[in-house]
Write a protein that holds these residues in place. Structure first.
Motif, mmCIF file in Angstrom:
data_model
loop_
_atom_site.group_PDB
_atom_site.id
_atom_site.type_symbol
_atom_site.label_atom_id
_atom_site.label_comp_id
_atom_site.label_asym_id
_atom_site.label_seq_id
_atom_site.Cartn_x
_atom_site.Cartn_y
_atom_site.Cartn_z
ATOM 1 N N ASN A 144 0.827 -1.212 0.000
ATOM 2 C CA ASN A 144 0.000 0.000 0.000
ATOM 3 C C ASN A 144 0.860 1.260 0.000
ATOM 4 O O ASN A 144 0.512 2.252 -0.645
ATOM 5 N N LEU A 145 1.972 1.218 0.700
ATOM 6 C CA LEU A 145 2.878 2.363 0.753
ATOM 7 C C LEU A 145 3.597 2.579 -0.581
ATOM 8 O O LEU A 145 3.763 3.706 -1.039
ATOM 9 N N LEU A 146 4.003 1.487 -1.225
ATOM 10 C CA LEU A 146 4.785 1.583 -2.465
ATOM 11 C C LEU A 146 3.940 1.747 -3.726
ATOM 12 O O LEU A 146 4.452 2.190 -4.757
ATOM 13 N N ARG A 147 2.663 1.416 -3.662
ATOM 14 C CA ARG A 147 1.814 1.452 -4.857
ATOM 15 C C ARG A 147 1.818 2.824 -5.557
ATOM 16 O O ARG A 147 1.961 2.882 -6.780
ATOM 17 N N PRO A 148 1.715 3.945 -4.839
ATOM 18 C CA PRO A 148 1.759 5.232 -5.547
ATOM 19 C C PRO A 148 3.092 5.466 -6.275
ATOM 20 O O PRO A 148 3.112 6.033 -7.362
ATOM 21 N N PHE A 149 4.200 5.009 -5.689
ATOM 22 C CA PHE A 149 5.506 5.152 -6.361
ATOM 23 C C PHE A 149 5.568 4.288 -7.608
ATOM 24 O O PHE A 149 6.120 4.692 -8.623
ATOM 25 N N GLU A 150 4.961 3.097 -7.520
ATOM 26 C CA GLU A 150 4.949 2.207 -8.687
ATOM 27 C C GLU A 150 4.092 2.805 -9.800
ATOM 28 O O GLU A 150 4.466 2.781 -10.970
ATOM 29 N N GLU A 151 2.940 3.367 -9.430
ATOM 30 C CA GLU A 151 2.062 3.984 -10.433
ATOM 31 C C GLU A 151 2.754 5.186 -11.076
ATOM 32 O O GLU A 151 2.670 5.382 -12.289
ATOM 33 N N LEU A 152 3.440 5.986 -10.277
ATOM 34 C CA LEU A 152 4.176 7.136 -10.803
ATOM 35 C C LEU A 152 5.288 6.685 -11.743
ATOM 36 O O LEU A 152 5.494 7.241 -12.809
ATOM 37 N N THR A 153 6.000 5.632 -11.347
ATOM 38 C CA THR A 153 7.083 5.095 -12.180
ATOM 39 C C THR A 153 6.536 4.637 -13.527
ATOM 40 O O THR A 153 7.131 4.916 -14.573
ATOM 41 N N LYS A 154 5.412 3.950 -13.538
ATOM 42 C CA LYS A 154 4.816 3.495 -14.796
ATOM 43 C C LYS A 154 4.369 4.672 -15.648
ATOM 44 O O LYS A 154 4.544 4.664 -16.862
ATOM 45 N N ARG A 155 3.796 5.684 -15.032
ATOM 46 C CA ARG A 155 3.296 6.838 -15.790
ATOM 47 C C ARG A 155 4.434 7.623 -16.432
ATOM 48 O O ARG A 155 4.299 8.138 -17.536
ATOM 49 N N ILE A 156 5.544 7.745 -15.724
ATOM 50 C CA ILE A 156 6.668 8.523 -16.254
ATOM 51 C C ILE A 156 7.406 7.683 -17.286
ATOM 52 O O ILE A 156 7.829 8.146 -18.308
#
Length: 156
Positions: A144-156
């Protein structure tokens, strides 16, 4: 390193944050920007390294994923357990040190295979580390903590 031509007079250099890259760009008298994704990688990996409980969990997760990658009989048994549970068969994922999100994907897959892995570890007495109830809680919190970083990484 990536060099982008803005116009015939202007180049922008993107690179990782390595000292050798910074020095090379400085020696060439070029303007540069550190890679945002590389910075995210550094932040996330260093944050995970700073937490002993996370490091212990990742160590167990790596041993479990390595076990399934090295044992075709274990992989076959895990597949049959998944079929017996009526869930789609998925393989365990291993992480690699150069991509922080591979650890995220490894943990996410293990968490999704929780019931099958619990059945497997209860049936097969081996040196395979088992996850305790607290491990699954830490894993879920970490995901849950890392999911936003993973989503950001995919978007960039």
């Amino acid at each position: 390193m990536k060099i982008i031509l803005v116009n015939k007079y202007c180049y922008i250099v993107f690179s990782d944050n390595g000292a050798n890259m910074k020095k090379g760009v400085d020696d060439a008298s070029l303007d540069s920007f550190g890679c945002f994704l590389h910075t995210i990688h550094l932040i996330v990996t260093e944050s995970m390294k700073s937490q002993k409980s996370v490091q212990d969990l990742l160590g167990r997760a790596r041993r479990v994923s390595t076990h399934f990658h090295h044992s075709s009989s274990a992989t076959d048994r895990l597949k049959s357990i998944q079929i017996g549970l009526g869930v789609q068969h998925k393989k365990v994922i291993q992480d690699i040190c150069t991509r922080w999100n591979s650890s995220f994907y490894m943990l996410e897959r293990l968490f999704n295979l929780k019931h099958a892995i619990l059945i497997f570890t209860s049936e097969v007495p081996s040196s395979l580390p088992s996850f305790k109830a607290n491990d699954w809680t830490v894993m879920e919190s970490l995901l849950n903590l890392l999911r936003p970083f993973e989503e950001l990484t995919k978007r960039i």
